[in-house]
Design an enzyme around this catalytic site. Structure first.
Site, PDB file in Angstrom:
ATOM      1  N   LEU A  20       0.885  -1.168   0.000  1.00 20.13           N
ATOM      2  CA  LEU A  20       0.000   0.000   0.000  1.00 20.13           C
ATOM      3  C   LEU A  20       0.917   1.209   0.000  1.00 20.13           C
ATOM      4  O   LEU A  20       1.840   1.278   0.812  1.00 20.13           O
ATOM      5  CB  LEU A  20      -0.907   0.016   1.232  1.00 20.13           C
ATOM      6  N   ASP A  21       0.691   2.142  -0.918  1.00 22.42           N
ATOM      7  CA  ASP A  21       1.594   3.290  -0.982  1.00 22.42           C
ATOM      8  C   ASP A  21       1.467   4.146   0.265  1.00 22.42           C
ATOM      9  O   ASP A  21       0.583   3.963   1.096  1.00 22.42           O
ATOM     10  CB  ASP A  21       1.361   4.106  -2.259  1.00 22.42           C
ATOM     11  N   GLN A  22       2.346   5.099   0.396  1.00 26.56           N
ATOM     12  CA  GLN A  22       2.464   5.876   1.618  1.00 26.56           C
ATOM     13  C   GLN A  22       1.182   6.635   1.957  1.00 26.56           C
ATOM     14  O   GLN A  22       0.861   6.825   3.125  1.00 26.56           O
ATOM     15  CB  GLN A  22       3.635   6.860   1.489  1.00 26.56           C
TER      16      GLN A  22
END
Length: 320
Positions: free
Chosen positions: A173-175
Site C-alpha cells: 500500500l503506498d504511503q
C-alpha cells in the site's frame, strides 16, 4: 521376380547373420558388463565427491558430501528463514557473505537444507519452526516495507517482534493509502496470495475528486490502457457508493496488483484520488474495531481459509 530358391537363400543368409550377432554378443558379454559397471562406478564417485555447496572452495572438499539433487536453492533458503528477499539473498551470496558448513559460497543456485550450517556475516541462520500471520490497519504516512535505508517508519515498526520474527508485507500500500495489510514470515505463500491467477481479490473504498459518471465507471470496469503500458487492466468492479458535487466514493474490487494501479486508473479518466482504503483481502475483512495503527495476529482458521481459496474465482461469474 524372386524365385523360391532365392527367397530361401535370402532367409538363410539373414538367419546366419542374426546367429553370428547373438554369438558375438554372448562372447563379449563379460567385457560389456565390466565396462558398464566401471561407468556406473565413475558416475557415483563423481557425485559423492562433490561438496553439497557447489560454490565451495577446494579447502572444503569432502566436508559435507551428498548428492546435488536434494535441498533447495540457497537464496530461497535464506528467504524462508526471513533473512532477506530472494533478490537481496542473491546479492549476499555473490558478495561472499554467506557460508555453508564453514565454506564461503558465491555460486547462485547452490543448494542447502536444514541439516547444513548456514551463516550470514558470521551468524548462523535457521528455518522458521513456526510461522506468524498478522493483520495491520495501516495508517497514513507509513511505507510498506520491512526496513528502510532512509530511516523512515515502516509498517513493521507497528508490530511487536516483527523484525525478530522476520515479518514482511504481503503486497504493498503506498504511503498515502490506508487499510488492511498482511504481514507474514511464511514467505513462500506471498507469490500465491498476490498473483492474479490464484484469484485473491482486494476491495477498496476510494474517494475521488469531482462527480463521477456511470459511463466512466463502465469504462473502468471493462479495462483501460494505462500510460506507459501495453496491456489493458483486467475487468474489475467499480461501483459508486455516494456522489457529491465535489467528490465521489467508489467501491473497487480488483485482482491485479500493478504499481499504484487504482490511482493511475482514475487519473487516466480525469479523476484524482483523494483517499484510498483497503477493506478486504481475499476472505479477510478489516474489522471495524481495528483502529489505524493497530494490529492483531490471525487465527489458524483465518490462515487456513486464506490458503484454500485458490481457484475459487473460476467458479464465480463476477467479483462482486
Amino acid at each position: 521376380m524372386f524365385t523360391f530358391i532365392q527367397v530361401a537363400m535370402l532367409s538363410f543368409q539373414t538367419t546366419h547373420r542374426i546367429h553370428n550377432i547373438v554369438k558375438e554378443f554372448f562372447l563379449y558379454k563379460p567385457i560389456w558388463r565390466n565396462y558398464y559397471s566401471l561407468r556406473v562406478l565413475r558416475v557415483n564417485n563423481y557425485f559423492s565427491s562433490r561438496t553439497y555447496c557447489a560454490g565451495a572452495s577446494s579447502s572444503g572438499i569432502g566436508r559435507n558430501t551428498i548428492t546435488a539433487e536434494t535441498g533447495e536453492r540457497l537464496q530461497k533458503f535464506l528467504r524462508n528463514c526471513g533473512i532477506a528477499s530472494r533478490r537481496h539473498a542473491e546479492e549476499l551470496i555473490s558478495s561472499g557473505r554467506v557460508k555453508c558448513n564453514g565454506v564461503v559460497v558465491t555460486t547462485l543456485g547452490t543448494k542447502a537444507s536444514d541439516k547444513d550450517l548456514i551463516e550470514v556475516d558470521g551468524r548462523a541462520v535457521y528455518q522458521r519452526s513456526c510461522f506468524r500471520w498478522v493483520m495491520v490497519n495501516k495508517p497514513f504516512g507509513l511505507i510498506t516495507t520491512a526496513s528502510d535505508d532512509r530511516g523512515r517508519r515502516t509498517v513493521c515498526d507497528l508490530v511487536n517482534d516483527a523484525h525478530k520474527d522476520g515479518l514482511v508485507p504481503v503486497g504493498r500500500l503506498d504511503q498515502a493509502s490506508t487499510g488492511l495489510l498482511l504481514l507474514t514470515n511464511e514467505t513462500n505463500w506471498i507469490h500465491k496470495l498476490l498473483h492474479p491467477k490464484f484469484g485473491h481479490s482486494k476491495e477498496y473504498i476510494v474517494c475521488v475528486q469531482g462527480r463521477i459518471e456511470e459511463k466512466t465507471l463502465d469504462k473502468l470496469r471493462r479495462g483501460i490502457l494505462l500510460p506507459g503500458e501495453e496491456k489493458l487492466t483486467a475487468p474489475a468492479v467499480f461501483k459508486a457508493v455516494a456522489c457529491y458535487a465535489n467528490h465521489s466514493y467508489v467501491r473497487v474490487v480488483i485482482r491485479e496488483g500493478r504499481k499504484r494501479q487504482i490511482r493511475r486508473m482514475f487519473l487516466t479518466v480525469g479523476h484524482v484520488v483523494l483517499s484510498l482504503e483497503r477493506i478486504r483481502f481475499g476472505s479477510l475483512l478489516l474489522p471495524t474495531d481495528l483502529k489505524p495503527g493497530k494490529w492483531r495476529d490471525l487465527s489458524q482458521s483465518e490462515v487456513t481459509k486464506l490458503k484454500t481459496e485458490f481457484g475459487h474465482f473460476v467458479r464465480r461469474k463476477s467479483l462482486a
